[in-house]
Design an enzyme around this catalytic site. Structure first.
Site, PDB file in Angstrom:
ATOM      1  N   GLU A  74       0.818  -1.205   0.000  1.00 59.20           N
ATOM      2  CA  GLU A  74       0.000   0.000   0.000  1.00 59.20           C
ATOM      3  C   GLU A  74       0.859   1.266   0.000  1.00 59.20           C
ATOM      4  O   GLU A  74       1.942   1.284   0.572  1.00 59.20           O
ATOM      5  CB  GLU A  74      -0.910   0.001   1.237  1.00 59.20           C
ATOM      6  CG  GLU A  74      -1.925  -1.131   1.191  1.00 59.20           C
ATOM      7  CD  GLU A  74      -2.866  -1.167   2.383  1.00 59.20           C
ATOM      8  OE1 GLU A  74      -4.062  -1.356   2.149  1.00 59.20           O
ATOM      9  OE2 GLU A  74      -2.412  -1.019   3.528  1.00 59.20           O
ATOM     10  N   CYS A 120       3.280   8.708   0.864  1.00 57.51           N
ATOM     11  CA  CYS A 120       3.829   7.873   1.930  1.00 57.51           C
ATOM     12  C   CYS A 120       4.089   6.506   1.289  1.00 57.51           C
ATOM     13  O   CYS A 120       3.151   5.843   0.837  1.00 57.51           O
ATOM     14  CB  CYS A 120       2.795   7.788   3.050  1.00 57.51           C
ATOM     15  SG  CYS A 120       3.220   6.629   4.345  1.00 57.51           S
ATOM     16  N   CYS A 148       6.823  -6.333   7.759  1.00 54.13           N
ATOM     17  CA  CYS A 148       7.807  -5.651   8.606  1.00 54.13           C
ATOM     18  C   CYS A 148       8.257  -6.596   9.704  1.00 54.13           C
ATOM     19  O   CYS A 148       7.463  -7.368  10.227  1.00 54.13           O
ATOM     20  CB  CYS A 148       7.177  -4.395   9.206  1.00 54.13           C
ATOM     21  SG  CYS A 148       8.354  -3.391  10.131  1.00 54.13           S
ATOM     22  N   CYS A 176       6.317  -3.917  16.210  1.00 54.22           N
ATOM     23  CA  CYS A 176       5.698  -2.909  17.093  1.00 54.22           C
ATOM     24  C   CYS A 176       4.245  -3.321  17.374  1.00 54.22           C
ATOM     25  O   CYS A 176       3.501  -3.650  16.453  1.00 54.22           O
ATOM     26  CB  CYS A 176       5.739  -1.524  16.453  1.00 54.22           C
ATOM     27  SG  CYS A 176       7.411  -0.965  16.109  1.00 54.22           S
ATOM     28  N   CYS A 227       1.122  -1.469  15.596  1.00 47.87           N
ATOM     29  CA  CYS A 227       1.173  -1.186  14.158  1.00 47.87           C
ATOM     30  C   CYS A 227       0.646  -2.358  13.336  1.00 47.87           C
ATOM     31  O   CYS A 227       1.062  -3.505  13.535  1.00 47.87           O
ATOM     32  CB  CYS A 227       2.612  -0.868  13.762  1.00 47.87           C
ATOM     33  SG  CYS A 227       2.785  -0.468  12.018  1.00 47.87           S
ATOM     34  N   CYS A 268      -1.399   6.484   9.903  1.00 46.64           N
ATOM     35  CA  CYS A 268      -0.168   5.879  10.432  1.00 46.64           C
ATOM     36  C   CYS A 268      -0.453   4.544  11.088  1.00 46.64           C
ATOM     37  O   CYS A 268      -1.345   4.428  11.918  1.00 46.64           O
ATOM     38  CB  CYS A 268       0.447   6.763  11.507  1.00 46.64           C
ATOM     39  SG  CYS A 268       0.880   8.367  10.946  1.00 46.64           S
TER      40      CYS A 268
HETATM   41  N1  SAH Z   1       9.145   1.457  10.434  1.00 50.79           N
HETATM   42  C1  SAH Z   1       9.194   2.880  10.386  1.00 50.79           C
HETATM   43  C2  SAH Z   1       8.237   3.528   9.405  1.00 50.79           C
HETATM   44  C3  SAH Z   1       6.822   3.029   9.349  1.00 50.79           C
HETATM   45  S1  SAH Z   1       5.712   3.551  10.583  1.00 50.79           S
HETATM   46  C4  SAH Z   1       9.005   3.433  11.778  1.00 50.79           C
HETATM   47  O1  SAH Z   1       8.764   2.673  12.696  1.00 50.79           O
HETATM   48  O2  SAH Z   1       9.176   4.640  11.968  1.00 50.79           O
HETATM   49  C5  SAH Z   1       5.397   5.238  10.357  1.00 50.79           C
HETATM   50  C6  SAH Z   1       4.968   5.924  11.655  1.00 50.79           C
HETATM   51  O3  SAH Z   1       3.665   5.511  12.090  1.00 50.79           O
HETATM   52  C7  SAH Z   1       5.898   5.589  12.804  1.00 50.79           C
HETATM   53  O4  SAH Z   1       6.182   6.727  13.559  1.00 50.79           O
HETATM   54  C8  SAH Z   1       5.063   4.612  13.613  1.00 50.79           C
HETATM   55  O5  SAH Z   1       5.517   4.487  14.901  1.00 50.79           O
HETATM   56  C9  SAH Z   1       3.697   5.201  13.469  1.00 50.79           C
HETATM   57  N2  SAH Z   1       2.616   4.281  13.813  1.00 50.79           N
HETATM   58  C10 SAH Z   1       2.607   2.953  13.667  1.00 50.79           C
HETATM   59  N3  SAH Z   1       1.430   2.447  14.096  1.00 50.79           N
HETATM   60  C11 SAH Z   1       0.691   3.487  14.508  1.00 50.79           C
HETATM   61  C12 SAH Z   1      -0.635   3.600  15.037  1.00 50.79           C
HETATM   62  N4  SAH Z   1      -1.400   2.535  15.222  1.00 50.79           N
HETATM   63  N5  SAH Z   1      -1.066   4.846  15.325  1.00 50.79           N
HETATM   64  C13 SAH Z   1      -0.297   5.934  15.108  1.00 50.79           C
HETATM   65  N6  SAH Z   1       0.947   5.880  14.618  1.00 50.79           N
HETATM   66  C14 SAH Z   1       1.438   4.670  14.333  1.00 50.79           C
END
Ligand code: SAH
Length: 350
Positions: A91, A104, A111, A115, A118, A332
């Site tokens: 996506e 984006c 991944c 996390c 996410c 995000c």
């Molecule tokens: N792997 C990278 C880039 C992808 S995530 C990273 O971790 O930075 C892009 C952004 O979205 C990151 O700051 C991540 O922490 C945030 N993010 C991920 N899941 C989220 C969620 N459920 N709500 C808000 N932000 C989130």
């Protein structure tokens, strides 16, 4: 399988063209067709001889993504699901701001970072994207919408610093004035905190913006949210960030997703203010987006505002990020890899 011609930066393409027995200036012409004219076939390269076009066709393809699905949010944000031509789908998201269009992009199919908040974590990691596949996300959307995208953020699926070389090469291609000509200042790389790669990036002397997904100033809490913190803890991460600032003289952006009764109270804000004191940085507060089966939910507006105001009082610039595209799961943390067979090949507008 034929090689993706978009995987080569201009210097590499010159070599490729020379290896085919042609003059290197031909590479510049081909580069323009690909990145300025955004053609989808070699036959459209009309100032290239038929003989060379045939050689190109024999050896390479233009790796044109198929749009499997396109969703439009009520705020205008658009989410694309692309068939990357190997059975996987990824996506990308297009957002419109006053200053232009931002894409984006995803850097990997799935991944590995795990996390807990996410959605990109929820599916098995397949592979990293090649540099051509990273750039093709931008080209495919520019073709579809007939627009020029001015900014790019590596905040889609994947950990860009876990795909370091391809991400760097994609940036080189994006930067090239003979092609897309997107300056490094218009590109942001977001990382969950791969410390050795942050040092490496600092030494590249590039003008990209670095975003760090911090989400907590406490090791205990951060480890619960982000397993990467057990490998590189906050102190090591901050040391790398200070090195980055010193080397590049650039402000770092810290991402902080606020989750109710988890990392959103005043004590958390105090700890964060202490951690970032005196640093050249900006804090991006993101109301956490709830994901399927996720245990975290969004903070109250009141807490988010209190959190921001506390940081600002302490002299730390903090802003609340506007949530774009959450109604189509394009915000995000809501992007995830898909398998092509499971997707309807339709264009859907909601
Ligand atoms: N792997 C990278 C880039 C992808 S995530 C990273 O971790 O930075 C892009 C952004 O979205 C990151 O700051 C991540 O922490 C945030 N993010 C991920 N899941 C989220 C969620 N459920 N709500 C808000 N932000 C989130």
């Amino acid at each position: 399988m034929k090689k993706n011609i978009k995987d080569y930066n201009l210097d590499e393409l010159k070599q490729v063209i020379q290896d085919l027995g042609e003059k290197p200036y031909r590479a510049e012409q081909i580069f323009k067709w690909i990145y300025i004219e955004n053609v989808t076939s070699f036959d459209e390269m009309t100032n290239i001889s038929i003989d060379l076009r045939n050689k190109l066709k024999e050896n390479f393809d233009l790796h044109v993504f198929k749009i499997l699905q396109k969703q439009v949010s009520k705020d205008g944000t658009k989410k694309y699901l692309f068939d990357v031509l190997d059975g996987n789908a990824i996506e990308s998201v297009l957002m419109e701001y006053k200053h232009g269009f931002t894409i984006c992009v995803s850097s990997q199919i799935g991944c590995k970072m795990g996390c807990k908040f996410c959605a990109s974590t929820g599916v098995k990691f397949a592979r990293s994207l090649s540099s051509g596949e990273i750039v093709e996300q931008l080209l495919a959307i520019q073709r579809d919408e007939n627009i020029k995208i001015s900014n790019l953020v590596f905040m889609g699926i994947g950990e860009p610093l876990d795909n370091y070389d391809n991400v760097m090469n994609a940036i080189k291609i994006l930067n090239n004035p003979k092609g897309i000509n997107m300056g490094a200042r218009h590109i942001s790389i977001s990382t969950s905190g791969l410390v050795p790669k942050i040092y490496k990036l600092a030494d590249e002397n590039m003008q990209c913006t670095l975003s760090i997904s911090l989400h907590s100033a406490s090791n205990k809490k951060r480890s619960q949210m982000m397993p990467v913190n057990d490998v590189y803890n906050i102190q090591e991460l901050m040391k790398a960030c200070r090195y980055y600032i010193q080397k590049t003289n650039k402000r770092i952006s810290f991402e902080y997703a606020l989750a109710k009764e988890n990392n959103d109270n005043l004590d958390d804000a105090k700890e964060l203010a202490k951690l970032l004191k005196g640093m050249l940085c900006h804090v991006n507060l993101i109301p956490i987006n709830k994901i399927e089966n996720g245990k975290y939910s969004k903070s109250t507006n009141e807490n988010i505002i209190k959190f921001r105001d506390y940081l600002n009082e302490k002299g730390i610039v903090a802003t609340i990020r506007r949530e774009l595209g959450s109604d189509i799961d394009a915000a995000c943390g809501q992007l995830r890899k898909k398998e092509v067979e499971k997707c309807e090949p339709t264009q859907e507008q909601i």
